[in-house]
Design an enzyme around this catalytic site. Structure first.
Site, PDB file in Angstrom:
ATOM      1  N   SER A 141       0.925  -1.258  -0.019  1.00 35.24           N
ATOM      2  CA  SER A 141      -0.031  -0.015  -0.050  1.00 35.24           C
ATOM      3  C   SER A 141       0.698   1.260   0.099  1.00 35.24           C
ATOM      4  CB  SER A 141      -0.780  -0.027   1.210  1.00 35.24           C
ATOM      5  OG  SER A 141      -1.481   1.375   1.522  1.00 35.24           O
ATOM      6  N   TYR A 154      -1.885  -0.595  10.447  1.00 32.45           N
ATOM      7  CA  TYR A 154      -1.858  -0.837   9.187  1.00 32.45           C
ATOM      8  C   TYR A 154      -0.769  -0.447   8.401  1.00 32.45           C
ATOM      9  CZ  TYR A 154      -3.795  -1.153   4.387  1.00 32.45           C
ATOM     10  OH  TYR A 154      -4.003  -1.393   2.987  1.00 32.45           O
TER      11      TYR A 154
HETATM   12  P1  NAP Z   1     -10.911  -6.787   0.448  1.00 31.03           P
HETATM   13  O1  NAP Z   1     -11.660  -6.560  -0.673  1.00 31.03           O
HETATM   14  O2  NAP Z   1     -11.211  -6.660   1.735  1.00 31.03           O
HETATM   15  O3  NAP Z   1     -10.221  -8.292   0.141  1.00 31.03           O
HETATM   16  C1  NAP Z   1      -9.346  -9.004   0.871  1.00 31.03           C
HETATM   17  C2  NAP Z   1      -8.942 -10.188   0.752  1.00 31.03           C
HETATM   18  O4  NAP Z   1      -8.241 -10.817   1.918  1.00 31.03           O
HETATM   19  C3  NAP Z   1     -10.491 -11.184   1.033  1.00 31.03           C
HETATM   20  O5  NAP Z   1     -10.382 -12.207  -0.120  1.00 31.03           O
HETATM   21  C4  NAP Z   1     -10.006 -11.584   2.263  1.00 31.03           C
HETATM   22  O6  NAP Z   1     -11.039 -12.749   2.217  1.00 31.03           O
HETATM   23  C5  NAP Z   1      -8.761 -11.755   2.404  1.00 31.03           C
HETATM   24  N1  NAP Z   1      -8.151 -12.129   3.605  1.00 31.03           N
HETATM   25  C6  NAP Z   1      -8.271 -11.207   4.797  1.00 31.03           C
HETATM   26  N2  NAP Z   1      -7.523 -11.738   5.897  1.00 31.03           N
HETATM   27  C7  NAP Z   1      -7.156 -12.775   5.299  1.00 31.03           C
HETATM   28  C8  NAP Z   1      -6.236 -14.111   6.098  1.00 31.03           C
HETATM   29  N3  NAP Z   1      -6.229 -13.589   7.606  1.00 31.03           N
HETATM   30  N4  NAP Z   1      -6.066 -15.070   5.201  1.00 31.03           N
HETATM   31  C9  NAP Z   1      -6.317 -15.097   4.113  1.00 31.03           C
HETATM   32  N5  NAP Z   1      -7.217 -14.290   3.325  1.00 31.03           N
HETATM   33  C10 NAP Z   1      -7.474 -13.226   4.050  1.00 31.03           C
HETATM   34  O7  NAP Z   1      -9.409  -5.980   0.284  1.00 31.03           O
HETATM   35  P2  NAP Z   1      -8.609  -5.430  -1.272  1.00 31.03           P
HETATM   36  O8  NAP Z   1      -8.956  -3.848  -1.229  1.00 31.03           O
HETATM   37  O9  NAP Z   1      -9.059  -6.324  -2.418  1.00 31.03           O
HETATM   38  O10 NAP Z   1      -7.179  -5.424  -0.758  1.00 31.03           O
HETATM   39  C11 NAP Z   1      -6.574  -6.310  -1.080  1.00 31.03           C
HETATM   40  C12 NAP Z   1      -4.879  -6.037  -0.606  1.00 31.03           C
HETATM   41  O11 NAP Z   1      -4.418  -4.752  -1.210  1.00 31.03           O
HETATM   42  C13 NAP Z   1      -4.780  -5.871   1.125  1.00 31.03           C
HETATM   43  O12 NAP Z   1      -3.372  -6.324   1.250  1.00 31.03           O
HETATM   44  C14 NAP Z   1      -4.740  -4.272   1.001  1.00 31.03           C
HETATM   45  O13 NAP Z   1      -4.381  -3.905   2.341  1.00 31.03           O
HETATM   46  C15 NAP Z   1      -4.127  -3.776  -0.042  1.00 31.03           C
HETATM   47  N6  NAP Z   1      -4.689  -2.490  -0.418  1.00 31.03           N
HETATM   48  C16 NAP Z   1      -5.769  -2.199  -0.550  1.00 31.03           C
HETATM   49  C17 NAP Z   1      -6.356  -0.775  -0.717  1.00 31.03           C
HETATM   50  C18 NAP Z   1      -7.700  -0.374  -1.329  1.00 31.03           C
HETATM   51  O14 NAP Z   1      -7.917   0.865  -1.263  1.00 31.03           O
HETATM   52  N7  NAP Z   1      -8.589  -1.218  -1.469  1.00 31.03           N
HETATM   53  C19 NAP Z   1      -5.402   0.202  -1.090  1.00 31.03           C
HETATM   54  C20 NAP Z   1      -3.803  -0.272  -0.608  1.00 31.03           C
HETATM   55  C21 NAP Z   1      -3.757  -1.509  -0.617  1.00 31.03           C
HETATM   56  P3  NAP Z   1     -11.256 -13.506   3.880  1.00 31.03           P
HETATM   57  O15 NAP Z   1     -12.027 -12.360   4.463  1.00 31.03           O
HETATM   58  O16 NAP Z   1     -12.531 -14.285   3.433  1.00 31.03           O
HETATM   59  O17 NAP Z   1     -10.359 -14.167   4.450  1.00 31.03           O
END
Ligand code: NAP
Length: 258
Positions: A141, A154
């Site tokens: 991120s 975070y």
């Molecule tokens: P999301 O829509 O909440 O999806 C997160 C995914 O991670 C889900 O499939 C969730 O499934 C899985 N997950 C969470 N905890 C887990 C665990 N303990 N073991 C295995 N799987 C787990 O989030 P996203 O926005 O796609 O984010 C994906 C990545 O991008 C993350 O690392 C996030 O920090 C990063 N990111 C996101 C943003 C943003 O704005 N969205 C910005 C910067 C970085 P379950 O809950 O079913 O396990």
């Protein structure tokens, strides 16, 4: 570019960024495993991909749990033959001012975002070393590149993920393996929807105002699309992406410029 013959594991592949990365890699010919805790979501993504004619499997796993990661890695190798590409995308985000940040919340965020990246990387590394080819892509991120208010846990976890990326990249640079981090700004996913709801809940502003506060952080005044993250993941897997190693690539519309 074809990734035919390559096996890829995408953690957090049940929705959002992970789902888009899984599709993009599958479209280039990789056989994919999508993994997360919610079986129904990863089953849904695997079904979507197999229906479209690609090879895809769902394996349930909590990346913060060593035994769960070990079991997932064994199952993934069984299904795919080899795991050549690992996308450490599973992550959670919670916010709290440091003075009210519970230790459990700090520990959980570090465990999933940082330790999860380490456990999954370790689980697949030897296979990549043996074949002298591998791509580890850590979805970090922009919070891993600088500090912002109310997201200390975070931010610390994402700085740790990027530090790990650089150290591992140095360790395996001469083994045919590259290790990079992608650092998105706010992306249009369920995680960002949750962030908007939390702003509403904590400050009492409207949904529109909460989203506007998030958009105001981007010079492009927009959310990044998950496909834009997937695009860079594919680029890192390209044979001509081999020279990119140990990098933290921001995809945030340029917010780091000022
Ligand atoms: P999301 O829509 O909440 O999806 C997160 C995914 O991670 C889900 O499939 C969730 O499934 C899985 N997950 C969470 N905890 C887990 C665990 N303990 N073991 C295995 N799987 C787990 O989030 P996203 O926005 O796609 O984010 C994906 C990545 O991008 C993350 O690392 C996030 O920090 C990063 N990111 C996101 C943003 C943003 O704005 N969205 C910005 C910067 C970085 P379950 O809950 O079913 O396990």
């Amino acid at each position: 570019m074809s990734l035919a013959g390559r096996g890829a594991v995408i953690t957090g592949g049940g929705r959002g960024i992970g789902r888009a990365v899984a599709r993009a890699l599958a479209e280039r010919g990789a056989a994919v495993v999508v993994s997360a805790r919610t079986t129904a979501e990863i089953d849904g993504v695997a079904k979507e991909l197999t229906t479209a004619g690609f090879e895809a499997h769902a394996i349930t796993c909590d990346v913060a749990d060593e035994a769960s990661v070990r079991a997932m890695a064994e199952a993934a190798v069984k299904r795919l033959g080899t795991v050549d590409i690992l996308v450490n995308n599973a992550g959670i985000a919670l916010s709290n001012p440091v003075k009210r940040l519970p230790l459990e919340e700090w520990n959980r965020i570090l465990a999933v975002n940082a330790t999860g990246t380490f456990l999954c990387s370790r689980a697949f590394l030897q296979g990549m070393i043996d074949r002298h080819w591998g791509r580890v892509i850590n979805v970090a991120s922009v919070a891993g590149l600088r500090g912002s208010r109310y997201i200390a846990a975070y931010t610390a976890s994402k700085h740790a993920q990027i530090g790990f990326t650089r150290a591992l990249a140095a360790e395996v640079a001469d083994r045919g393996i590259t290790v990079n981090a992608i650092c998105p700004g706010y992306v249009d996913t369920p995680m960002t929807e949750l962030s908007v709801s939390r702003i509403v809940e904590k400050t009492g502003v409207s949904q529109e105002e909460a989203l506007e506060r998030i958009l105001a952080l981007s010079p492009q005044h927009r959310l990044i699309r998950p496909e834009e993250i997937a695009h860079v993941a594919v680029m890192l897997c390209h044979k001509d992406g081999e020279g990119i190693n140990g990098q933290a690539i921001a995809i945030d519309g340029g917010s780091g410029m000022h």
